[in-house]
Design a protein around this motif. Sequence first.
Motif, PDB file in Angstrom:
ATOM      1  N   SER A 323       0.876  -1.176   0.000  1.00  0.00           N
ATOM      2  CA  SER A 323       0.000   0.000   0.000  1.00  0.00           C
ATOM      3  C   SER A 323       0.910   1.223   0.000  1.00  0.00           C
ATOM      4  O   SER A 323       2.139   1.092   0.123  1.00  0.00           O
ATOM      5  N   PRO A 324       0.372   2.423  -0.134  1.00  0.00           N
ATOM      6  CA  PRO A 324       1.237   3.600  -0.172  1.00  0.00           C
ATOM      7  C   PRO A 324       2.157   3.751   1.035  1.00  0.00           C
ATOM      8  O   PRO A 324       3.198   4.383   0.935  1.00  0.00           O
ATOM      9  N   HIS A 325       1.798   3.157   2.176  1.00  0.00           N
ATOM     10  CA  HIS A 325       2.616   3.330   3.371  1.00  0.00           C
ATOM     11  C   HIS A 325       3.135   2.006   3.931  1.00  0.00           C
ATOM     12  O   HIS A 325       3.746   2.000   4.996  1.00  0.00           O
ATOM     13  N   VAL A 326       2.865   0.918   3.228  1.00  0.00           N
ATOM     14  CA  VAL A 326       3.278  -0.407   3.724  1.00  0.00           C
ATOM     15  C   VAL A 326       4.088  -1.126   2.640  1.00  0.00           C
ATOM     16  O   VAL A 326       3.633  -1.249   1.506  1.00  0.00           O
ATOM     17  N   THR A 327       5.270  -1.587   3.015  1.00  0.00           N
ATOM     18  CA  THR A 327       6.148  -2.334   2.106  1.00  0.00           C
ATOM     19  C   THR A 327       6.656  -3.567   2.833  1.00  0.00           C
ATOM     20  O   THR A 327       7.043  -3.492   4.002  1.00  0.00           O
ATOM     21  N   CYS A 328       6.638  -4.680   2.134  1.00  0.00           N
ATOM     22  CA  CYS A 328       7.221  -5.889   2.711  1.00  0.00           C
ATOM     23  C   CYS A 328       8.510  -6.222   1.967  1.00  0.00           C
ATOM     24  O   CYS A 328       8.701  -5.817   0.824  1.00  0.00           O
ATOM     25  N   PHE A 329       9.357  -6.952   2.636  1.00  0.00           N
ATOM     26  CA  PHE A 329      10.574  -7.421   1.963  1.00  0.00           C
ATOM     27  C   PHE A 329      10.910  -8.824   2.458  1.00  0.00           C
ATOM     28  O   PHE A 329      10.509  -9.234   3.550  1.00  0.00           O
ATOM     29  N   ALA A 330      11.643  -9.550   1.630  1.00  0.00           N
ATOM     30  CA  ALA A 330      12.106 -10.898   1.976  1.00  0.00           C
ATOM     31  C   ALA A 330      13.590 -10.987   1.691  1.00  0.00           C
ATOM     32  O   ALA A 330      14.060 -10.563   0.632  1.00  0.00           O
ATOM     33  N   LEU A 331      14.329 -11.535   2.632  1.00  0.00           N
ATOM     34  CA  LEU A 331      15.765 -11.765   2.488  1.00  0.00           C
ATOM     35  C   LEU A 331      16.010 -13.229   2.814  1.00  0.00           C
ATOM     36  O   LEU A 331      15.720 -13.674   3.925  1.00  0.00           O
ATOM     37  N   GLY A 332      16.489 -14.002   1.821  1.00  0.00           N
ATOM     38  CA  GLY A 332      16.626 -15.442   2.037  1.00  0.00           C
ATOM     39  C   GLY A 332      17.873 -16.022   1.423  1.00  0.00           C
ATOM     40  O   GLY A 332      18.538 -15.397   0.593  1.00  0.00           O
ATOM     41  N   GLU A 357       0.210 -10.995  -3.078  1.00  0.00           N
ATOM     42  CA  GLU A 357      -0.786 -10.445  -3.995  1.00  0.00           C
ATOM     43  C   GLU A 357      -2.208 -10.656  -3.475  1.00  0.00           C
ATOM     44  O   GLU A 357      -3.169 -10.200  -4.088  1.00  0.00           O
ATOM     45  N   GLY A 358      -2.337 -11.354  -2.348  1.00  0.00           N
ATOM     46  CA  GLY A 358      -3.652 -11.582  -1.753  1.00  0.00           C
ATOM     47  C   GLY A 358      -4.044 -10.413  -0.874  1.00  0.00           C
ATOM     48  O   GLY A 358      -3.517  -9.295  -0.988  1.00  0.00           O
ATOM     49  N   PRO A 359      -4.992 -10.642   0.034  1.00  0.00           N
ATOM     50  CA  PRO A 359      -5.424  -9.578   0.951  1.00  0.00           C
ATOM     51  C   PRO A 359      -4.246  -9.015   1.729  1.00  0.00           C
ATOM     52  O   PRO A 359      -3.379  -9.762   2.208  1.00  0.00           O
ATOM     53  N   ILE A 360      -4.206  -7.697   1.882  1.00  0.00           N
ATOM     54  CA  ILE A 360      -3.075  -7.056   2.547  1.00  0.00           C
ATOM     55  C   ILE A 360      -2.947  -7.505   3.998  1.00  0.00           C
ATOM     56  O   ILE A 360      -1.846  -7.572   4.553  1.00  0.00           O
ATOM     57  N   GLN A 362      -3.323 -10.486   5.167  1.00  0.00           N
ATOM     58  CA  GLN A 362      -2.534 -11.719   5.200  1.00  0.00           C
ATOM     59  C   GLN A 362      -1.066 -11.432   4.903  1.00  0.00           C
ATOM     60  O   GLN A 362      -0.172 -12.013   5.525  1.00  0.00           O
ATOM     61  N   ALA A 363      -0.803 -10.545   3.940  1.00  0.00           N
ATOM     62  CA  ALA A 363       0.574 -10.223   3.595  1.00  0.00           C
ATOM     63  C   ALA A 363       1.294  -9.548   4.760  1.00  0.00           C
ATOM     64  O   ALA A 363       2.512  -9.688   4.917  1.00  0.00           O
ATOM     65  N   ARG A 364       0.543  -8.813   5.595  1.00  0.00           N
ATOM     66  CA  ARG A 364       1.135  -8.141   6.752  1.00  0.00           C
ATOM     67  C   ARG A 364       1.379  -9.103   7.913  1.00  0.00           C
ATOM     68  O   ARG A 364       2.143  -8.793   8.833  1.00  0.00           O
ATOM     69  N   ASP A 365       0.736 -10.261   7.867  1.00  0.00           N
ATOM     70  CA  ASP A 365       0.891 -11.250   8.930  1.00  0.00           C
ATOM     71  C   ASP A 365       2.145 -12.074   8.636  1.00  0.00           C
ATOM     72  O   ASP A 365       2.111 -13.048   7.882  1.00  0.00           O
ATOM     73  N   THR A 366       3.263 -11.686   9.196  1.00  0.00           N
ATOM     74  CA  THR A 366       4.533 -12.333   8.861  1.00  0.00           C
ATOM     75  C   THR A 366       4.554 -13.803   9.262  1.00  0.00           C
ATOM     76  O   THR A 366       5.159 -14.640   8.580  1.00  0.00           O
ATOM     77  N   GLN A 367       3.908 -14.155  10.384  1.00  0.00           N
ATOM     78  CA  GLN A 367       3.814 -15.565  10.780  1.00  0.00           C
ATOM     79  C   GLN A 367       3.098 -16.379   9.717  1.00  0.00           C
ATOM     80  O   GLN A 367       3.527 -17.481   9.353  1.00  0.00           O
ATOM     81  N   HIS A 368       1.989 -15.855   9.236  1.00  0.00           N
ATOM     82  CA  HIS A 368       1.195 -16.539   8.224  1.00  0.00           C
ATOM     83  C   HIS A 368       2.000 -16.765   6.947  1.00  0.00           C
ATOM     84  O   HIS A 368       2.018 -17.874   6.396  1.00  0.00           O
ATOM     85  N   VAL A 369       2.677 -15.728   6.474  1.00  0.00           N
ATOM     86  CA  VAL A 369       3.435 -15.827   5.223  1.00  0.00           C
ATOM     87  C   VAL A 369       4.560 -16.850   5.352  1.00  0.00           C
ATOM     88  O   VAL A 369       4.729 -17.727   4.497  1.00  0.00           O
ATOM     89  N   ILE A 370       5.324 -16.760   6.431  1.00  0.00           N
ATOM     90  CA  ILE A 370       6.446 -17.682   6.621  1.00  0.00           C
ATOM     91  C   ILE A 370       5.955 -19.125   6.752  1.00  0.00           C
ATOM     92  O   ILE A 370       6.534 -20.064   6.171  1.00  0.00           O
ATOM     93  N   TYR A 391      11.411 -12.323   6.765  1.00  0.00           N
ATOM     94  CA  TYR A 391      10.300 -11.632   6.109  1.00  0.00           C
ATOM     95  C   TYR A 391       9.835 -10.497   7.009  1.00  0.00           C
ATOM     96  O   TYR A 391       9.500 -10.711   8.180  1.00  0.00           O
ATOM     97  N   GLY A 392       9.853  -9.272   6.467  1.00  0.00           N
ATOM     98  CA  GLY A 392       9.492  -8.126   7.273  1.00  0.00           C
ATOM     99  C   GLY A 392       8.483  -7.217   6.585  1.00  0.00           C
ATOM    100  O   GLY A 392       8.380  -7.197   5.356  1.00  0.00           O
ATOM    101  N   VAL A 393       7.743  -6.485   7.388  1.00  0.00           N
ATOM    102  CA  VAL A 393       6.746  -5.528   6.880  1.00  0.00           C
ATOM    103  C   VAL A 393       7.012  -4.169   7.516  1.00  0.00           C
ATOM    104  O   VAL A 393       7.044  -4.035   8.746  1.00  0.00           O
ATOM    105  N   ILE A 394       7.222  -3.160   6.661  1.00  0.00           N
ATOM    106  CA  ILE A 394       7.495  -1.794   7.112  1.00  0.00           C
ATOM    107  C   ILE A 394       6.222  -0.961   6.963  1.00  0.00           C
ATOM    108  O   ILE A 394       5.643  -0.894   5.871  1.00  0.00           O
TER     109      ILE A 394
END
Length: 521
Positions: A323-332, A357-360, A362-370, A391-394
Amino acid sequence: MEQVLTAQPLDWIHGLCDQFTEITGWPLHFTPAKPGERKSLEAELCQNAKYCWYESIEDGKRTLGYLYLTLPYETANDHMFVTAIKLAELVGGLISKIETMGSSLELKNREVTTLMDVGLSVTRQEGLQDALQKLLEAALQLTGFRAAGFFLLNSESNQLSLRVQYCLHTFEIPFHRRKLKESPPDLEAFAHDALIVNRHENPELAKWLPGGCLTGVCVSVQSETGPFGTLWAFDRRARHLNERDVHILKSIGAQVSTILERAVLLKESQNQLRLKKELKVISESFPVELAQERDWDREFQAAVQSISHHEVGGDLCEFIPLSPHVTCFALGDASGDSIPAAVVMASVRGALRTLTEGPIEQARDTQHVISRINTALYHTSLPHQFMSMLYGVIDTRARTFTYTNAGHPAPFWVHKGKITTLTSHGMLLGVTESNDYDYSVIPICKNDIIVGFSDGISEAMSSERKMFRSDGIMKVLENHIEDTADEVMRGIWSKLQQHLEGGNDGDDRTLMVVKFAPNPE
């Protein structure tokens, strides 16, 4: 247990054991085994109660030694007994796989070198068929035989097929397509290099001779890498061959083998060139991506440096705007290197893209994504393939950074001028089907910095066999706290290159720096 020295360069295994011990708290050791000592070593490991677990390390041909666990130095680590054994089994399997591949590669290199030397002495022909025809013609001229043929062996079907003949038509030679197991003379030639067939003396083998021929000689054509086929020479006379004739036919067979090996090498070279081009295309499809849209209100800077030891690698670093104020990143960092690691990384990358690309929410839930990526990787990868991942969400509006760390090297956090190490939350991805991952939320202030890296950075080895370690990153970071993300990244990378000068450069390396400050215009 007393260390046993061998000629094998196995020091890297001891280093791996030290790292395992440091991470898990369970002492992992490796003892090489000299020839003839395997039974005594295995008996000691099996019978002595101080050894909790052991496994042999193989290189595909022999036992190199034994990997074994002893009790931890601190009783607080006892609860990790099952996990330590599983990880030790994984490490042992990986070591054996690496040593097997290294042994195979070394053998292949020796074979290729020898074949190249032999190939220089063989007269070049315009085509493989012409070269084989010339050799059959030479065999007849030197031995006085009247006809000859070469049968090529298909190693997959174990079938011999007549590929070249001289002074005879294909239909005149019996069984020009035959199963190896159904052809006693060819089997005998492979077993003893050559076989002489006389129609009167060996009536049971006479059906393998062309009509009107009384004598035949079958010579094996093979190299150190395996059999290629058989060379046959025929004569209408009842001949009693001398050692010279048989030796000449064997020499011709050896030259046939050389020509075929050279043809195989040429084909392999063409395949390697094609593979290199394809790998280049693949590597270009895995760029390090940063969210750099100018119209987004992104109040942080990001800088990344990533290199692969081979054309493709297993390191992953991606920034994805949610979103305009939310960015996620992955380092692996995927296990292994080159194509196998790239395949694991691509699987994780695809799962990451699908989940973000799903609901934001879920993407913000780092436990769920991992957790979802872990399950997906477990079901789509081999048992020895796994991956570490941060996996982090800013959220620049809420001023928070939420993250889950699955076995990845712990990143640094610079908060109000103080450097701390962030928490880890669970096992590597793909090791087990389900894992309980935790998460952490930290507040972010202006000028806070997060530095993430793969183990190719911290474990970079100097010429003096010293690792860069996370301490090397921290020392540079202390002097760059006020700098931009790009300046911090270049400062660490420059120090790393100085450390590596003349040292080992055999791993993928990724360095990521995020600074919570507006991007400079």
